[in-house]
Write a protein that holds these residues in place. Structure first.
Motif, PDB file in Angstrom:
ATOM      1  N   LEU A  84       0.620  -1.306  -0.187  1.00 55.04           N
ATOM      2  CA  LEU A  84      -0.009  -0.191   0.117  1.00 55.04           C
ATOM      3  C   LEU A  84       0.832   1.319  -0.100  1.00 55.04           C
ATOM      4  CD1 LEU A  84      -2.163  -1.970   0.616  1.00 55.04           C
ATOM      5  CD2 LEU A  84      -3.123  -0.518   2.212  1.00 55.04           C
ATOM      6  N   LYS A  85       0.309   2.522  -0.633  1.00 55.02           N
ATOM      7  CA  LYS A  85       1.217   3.715  -0.965  1.00 55.02           C
ATOM      8  C   LYS A  85       0.368   4.601   0.005  1.00 55.02           C
ATOM      9  CE  LYS A  85       3.185   6.758  -4.152  1.00 55.02           C
ATOM     10  NZ  LYS A  85       3.176   7.067  -5.522  1.00 55.02           N
ATOM     11  N   ASP A  86      -0.915   4.889  -0.149  1.00 53.00           N
ATOM     12  CA  ASP A  86      -1.626   6.117   0.447  1.00 53.00           C
ATOM     13  C   ASP A  86      -2.882   5.840   1.082  1.00 53.00           C
ATOM     14  OD1 ASP A  86      -3.351   5.574  -1.799  1.00 53.00           O
ATOM     15  OD2 ASP A  86      -2.412   7.094  -2.858  1.00 53.00           O
ATOM     16  N   TYR A  87      -3.630   6.602   1.509  1.00 54.17           N
ATOM     17  CA  TYR A  87      -4.948   6.635   2.293  1.00 54.17           C
ATOM     18  C   TYR A  87      -5.996   5.783   1.276  1.00 54.17           C
ATOM     19  CZ  TYR A  87      -8.891   7.541   5.427  1.00 54.17           C
ATOM     20  OH  TYR A  87      -9.630   7.524   6.298  1.00 54.17           O
ATOM     21  N   ILE A 129       3.331   5.621   6.381  1.00 50.39           N
ATOM     22  CA  ILE A 129       3.127   5.557   7.776  1.00 50.39           C
ATOM     23  C   ILE A 129       1.921   6.499   8.090  1.00 50.39           C
ATOM     24  CG2 ILE A 129       5.129   6.832   8.334  1.00 50.39           C
ATOM     25  CD1 ILE A 129       3.869   4.139  10.618  1.00 50.39           C
ATOM     26  N   VAL A 130       2.162   7.784   7.627  1.00 49.39           N
ATOM     27  CA  VAL A 130       1.045   8.586   7.830  1.00 49.39           C
ATOM     28  C   VAL A 130      -0.497   8.081   7.316  1.00 49.39           C
ATOM     29  CG1 VAL A 130       0.472  10.992   6.996  1.00 49.39           C
ATOM     30  CG2 VAL A 130       2.768  10.482   7.594  1.00 49.39           C
ATOM     31  N   ALA A 131      -0.348   7.601   6.151  1.00 48.38           N
ATOM     32  CA  ALA A 131      -1.841   7.029   5.424  1.00 48.38           C
ATOM     33  C   ALA A 131      -1.951   5.995   6.588  1.00 48.38           C
ATOM     34  CB  ALA A 131      -1.475   6.474   4.121  1.00 48.38           C
ATOM     35  N   GLY A 132      -1.101   4.929   6.715  1.00 49.01           N
ATOM     36  CA  GLY A 132      -1.417   3.820   7.810  1.00 49.01           C
ATOM     37  C   GLY A 132      -2.346   4.181   9.154  1.00 49.01           C
ATOM     38  N   LEU A 133      -1.358   5.255   9.720  1.00 50.77           N
ATOM     39  CA  LEU A 133      -1.763   5.570  11.052  1.00 50.77           C
ATOM     40  C   LEU A 133      -3.206   6.339  11.308  1.00 50.77           C
ATOM     41  CD1 LEU A 133       1.595   6.551  13.072  1.00 50.77           C
ATOM     42  CD2 LEU A 133       0.006   4.599  13.267  1.00 50.77           C
ATOM     43  N   ALA A 134      -3.238   7.326  10.144  1.00 52.04           N
ATOM     44  CA  ALA A 134      -4.191   8.113   9.857  1.00 52.04           C
ATOM     45  C   ALA A 134      -5.622   7.021   9.786  1.00 52.04           C
ATOM     46  CB  ALA A 134      -4.343   9.036   8.621  1.00 52.04           C
ATOM     47  N   ARG A 192      -1.200  15.421   9.795  1.00 52.47           N
ATOM     48  CA  ARG A 192      -0.246  15.993  10.455  1.00 52.47           C
ATOM     49  C   ARG A 192      -0.250  15.260  12.182  1.00 52.47           C
ATOM     50  NH1 ARG A 192      -2.106  20.947   8.437  1.00 52.47           N
ATOM     51  NH2 ARG A 192      -3.548  21.215  10.252  1.00 52.47           N
ATOM     52  N   PHE A 193      -1.298  14.757  12.402  1.00 51.72           N
ATOM     53  CA  PHE A 193      -1.460  14.438  13.916  1.00 51.72           C
ATOM     54  C   PHE A 193      -0.755  12.689  13.723  1.00 51.72           C
ATOM     55  CE2 PHE A 193      -3.827  10.277  14.946  1.00 51.72           C
ATOM     56  CZ  PHE A 193      -3.752  10.399  16.438  1.00 51.72           C
ATOM     57  N   ALA A 194      -0.999  11.941  12.368  1.00 51.52           N
ATOM     58  CA  ALA A 194      -0.266  10.752  12.196  1.00 51.52           C
ATOM     59  C   ALA A 194       1.139  11.003  12.283  1.00 51.52           C
ATOM     60  CB  ALA A 194      -1.006  10.180  10.897  1.00 51.52           C
ATOM     61  N   ASP A 195       1.733  11.823  11.468  1.00 49.03           N
ATOM     62  CA  ASP A 195       3.051  12.077  11.237  1.00 49.03           C
ATOM     63  C   ASP A 195       3.596  12.395  12.843  1.00 49.03           C
ATOM     64  OD1 ASP A 195       5.538  12.448   9.989  1.00 49.03           O
ATOM     65  OD2 ASP A 195       5.123  14.592   9.905  1.00 49.03           O
ATOM     66  N   ARG A 196       2.951  13.234  13.523  1.00 50.31           N
ATOM     67  CA  ARG A 196       3.497  13.521  14.721  1.00 50.31           C
ATOM     68  C   ARG A 196       3.518  12.096  15.747  1.00 50.31           C
ATOM     69  NH1 ARG A 196       0.328  17.311  15.459  1.00 50.31           N
ATOM     70  NH2 ARG A 196      -1.326  16.209  16.628  1.00 50.31           N
ATOM     71  N   ALA A 197       2.480  11.407  15.636  1.00 50.15           N
ATOM     72  CA  ALA A 197       2.138  10.151  16.348  1.00 50.15           C
ATOM     73  C   ALA A 197       3.568   9.089  16.168  1.00 50.15           C
ATOM     74  CB  ALA A 197       0.921   9.625  16.213  1.00 50.15           C
ATOM     75  N   ASP A 198       3.870   9.448  14.750  1.00 47.52           N
ATOM     76  CA  ASP A 198       4.965   8.311  14.329  1.00 47.52           C
ATOM     77  C   ASP A 198       6.386   8.906  14.992  1.00 47.52           C
ATOM     78  OD1 ASP A 198       6.320   6.413  12.734  1.00 47.52           O
ATOM     79  OD2 ASP A 198       7.046   7.895  11.521  1.00 47.52           O
ATOM     80  N   GLN A 199       6.560  10.050  14.528  1.00 44.47           N
ATOM     81  CA  GLN A 199       8.008  10.671  15.313  1.00 44.47           C
ATOM     82  C   GLN A 199       8.009  10.946  16.505  1.00 44.47           C
ATOM     83  OE1 GLN A 199      10.525  11.263  13.105  1.00 44.47           O
ATOM     84  NE2 GLN A 199       9.111  10.090  11.542  1.00 44.47           N
ATOM     85  N   ASP A 200       6.925  11.126  17.238  1.00 34.49           N
ATOM     86  CA  ASP A 200       6.800  11.393  18.694  1.00 34.49           C
ATOM     87  C   ASP A 200       5.709  10.378  19.486  1.00 34.49           C
ATOM     88  OD1 ASP A 200       6.812  12.064  21.164  1.00 34.49           O
ATOM     89  OD2 ASP A 200       6.002  14.262  20.996  1.00 34.49           O
TER      90      ASP A 200
END
Length: 564
Positions: free
Chosen positions: A183-186, A244-249, A291-299
């Protein structure tokens, strides 16, 4: 035939004594309403990357009631869908609130691939045990209805895609370009969830049976967060950040949103953005969610995916053992300090049963536990840099990344569990049971103790994704027999301390596709595993068979030492 305005759902998610949460995906922006018991609840949709969702919070319900419901979209009934063609008529979808004082009964399992349920799909992936369970429940038999089903990881496989998913990918991009068949995106995640939840039998089951969920690695990618070197390797690719952004979102939308109670949701930042616009035009939260998903991955400390629920005298703690990791070499942890403190606060006595659900088994077979602890030590440099590189290669090649491979975290939790079992954190429960999946075989183990609570590991894996036969033999050899003494020797050679307690197998392993159930019965904690079986060549209507069962009775209540 007209296209239904309902894409997925309705799904019953969080339910307590007086409230219920119902999740849906719709084809376009809409007002969605639920009719039940002479009342009506309504909510507008919110948008994420061109998809439309609603979560309705039904309040003021009567405890211990079972109420049929219907779902309307823009004032027209969309569920039950009179135009749907089902294998046989399904019962009405129900909202069943919890009854005060009723002992918990729940189902659980992990690892479910989404392939067709015909002869070909069953030959390659086995019968979907969740679907077999749904058909058995819908047929009106005497199976006891659970209060909850807990999906303990790998609800979807973002890295090992089916032919149906690959067809969708090919229709929108060059599948030969990275990330290829993954998978690539949302948009691709949304289609993967559609494949997972659109089968009529499973869809009906999830419209009636409340569900709780937590991710594991394949929801994102195999070995997700296994080590810092793995993470750096992924971040060096051109596609990982989008993945990772699409996966967590998408996980927040499709799985986590319904895990939360209304009170917990009210404190969620993304949900607050959605509810502030309630009653107006549909709000698009794509940017906020990304933005939330990116932050949840990085922090990882910025958001908690774990949660805790009490069902009378039983507590269920669902632990995130993937996103909350600390991969810093000198403080490696399966769950970071903040997450461990959260877990520490909830590991308490005073309950009859304490259930700790974590996708990765806390108690692997001892031989494999020793091997993982040895691998962690050499990967961290116990035998020098060259051996560390070899250890890291081995770790990723054969998935040596469970609790045993994070010794600091394992020992922290073992200390908590022992204190609860010894009555140092309130009255000792009858049982402390870890519920897990991931390993693609099922078993029951128990810590060797002579007093206090029984400490048990119960694994149900897979729901539908069996190991190849060669891998079954490898798993058995690695886990049992000589693996224990040999594993202990190699662990000591890397100066890994012995575990704080010993454990041994009670039942298993077995490799069937399974859905497990448990019940807080008067005689103890009952656990049983059921599997789908094709009868008379009818692959679309599998039956259900009992694979194994065990009852964990209070200490001192055994008969001849048996607990079966």
């Amino acid at each position: 035939m007209a296209t239904s305005p309902l894409v997925l759902g309705p799904m019953i998610r969080y339910v307590d004594e007086t409230s219920a949460s119902v999740w849906v995906e719709t084809r376009s922006a809409a007002r969605v309403s639920i009719r039940a018991g002479g009342r009506r609840w309504e909510a507008g949709t919110f948008a994420v990357h061109g998809h439309h969702y609603a979560l309705l919070e039904l309040d003021g319900l009567e405890p211990g009631t079972v109420t049929p419901y219907a779902l309307d979209i823009n004032g027209t009934q969309a569920w039950p869908d009179s135009g749907a063609v089902f294998p046989f008529p399904f019962p009405p979808s129900m909202i069943a609130t919890l009854q005060p004082g009723k002992p918990l009964r729940m189902a659980f399992g992990s690892c479910r691939t989404s392939v067709p349920h015909d002869k070909s799909g069953n030959r390659t992936h086995g019968v979907d045990s969740l679907r077999a369970y749904a058909l058995a429940m819908a047929s009106g038999g005497d199976l006891p209805w659970p209060d909850l089903v807990a999906f303990l990881g790998d609800q979807v496989y973002a890295d090992l895609t089916s032919e149906q998913m690959q067809e969708f990918i090919r229709a929108r991009r060059d599948i030969k370009e990275p990330p290829g068949e993954e998978l690539k995106d949302y948009e691709e995640y949304a289609h993967l969830y559609y494949l997972a939840w659109s089968d009529p039998a499973n869809r009906w089951l999830l419209s009636t049976l409340p569900s709780a969920m937590i991710f594991d690695d394949h929801d994102i990618r195999d070995d997700w967060n296994t080590s810092l070197s793995w993470k750096k390797e992924m971040e060096a690719t051109s596609w990982w950040h989008g993945r990772i952004v699409a996966g967590l979102a998408s996980y927040w939308v499709y799985q986590h949103l319904g895990n939360m109670s209304p009170q917990e949701r009210a404190g969620d930042a993304i949900w607050q953005v959605i509810t502030r616009h309630a009653g107006g035009d549909e709000i698009d939260v794509s940017d906020e969610l990304d933005r939330f998903a990116d932050r949840a991955d990085q922090d990882p400390g910025s958001y908690r995916w774990s949660y805790c629920r009490d069902f009378g005298d039983t507590r269920l703690i669902v632990v995130d053992s993937r996103a909350a990791r600390d991969l810093t070499p000198d403080r490696r942890a399966l769950v970071d300090r903040a997450e461990m403190d959260w877990l520490d606060d909830r590991m308490r006595g005073g309950f009859r049963h304490l259930l700790v659900a974590t996708s990765l088994p806390f108690l692997l077979p001892m031989g494999l536990h020793y091997v993982e602890s040895w691998n962690e030590a050499i990967s961290q440099g116990a035998w020098g840099k060259r051996a560390a590189r070899a250890g890291e290669t081995l770790r990723q090649a054969v998935d040596l990344e469970h609790w045993g491979a994070f010794q600091n975290s394992f020992r922290d939790v073992a200390g908590m569990v022992t204190e609860v079992a010894d009555g140092k954190r309130g009255p000792a429960p009858e049982t402390i049971t870890f519920l897990s999946g991931d390993v693609h075989y099922s078993y029951v183990s128990e810590v060797e103790r002579t007093s206090g609570s029984r400490i048990v590991q119960a694994v149900c894996s897979p729901i539908r994704n069996p190991l190849p036969r060669l891998m079954r033999s490898f798993a058995a050899v690695m886990s049992y027999g000589l693996a224990t003494p040999v594993g202990a020797l190699v662990a000591r050679s890397a100066k890994v301390p012995d575990p704080p307690f010993r454990w041994s197998g009670v039942k298993g392993p077995w490799f069937d596709n399974n859905l497990a159930c448990l019940e807080a019965a008067p005689e103890g904690l009952k656990l049983w595993w059921q599997s789908g079986v094709v009868e008379g060549g009818d692959h679309m209507h599998p039956g259900l068979k009992l694979v194994s069962s065990v009852t964990v009775v209070p200490r001192g209540a055994e008969t001849g030492g048996k607990r079966l």
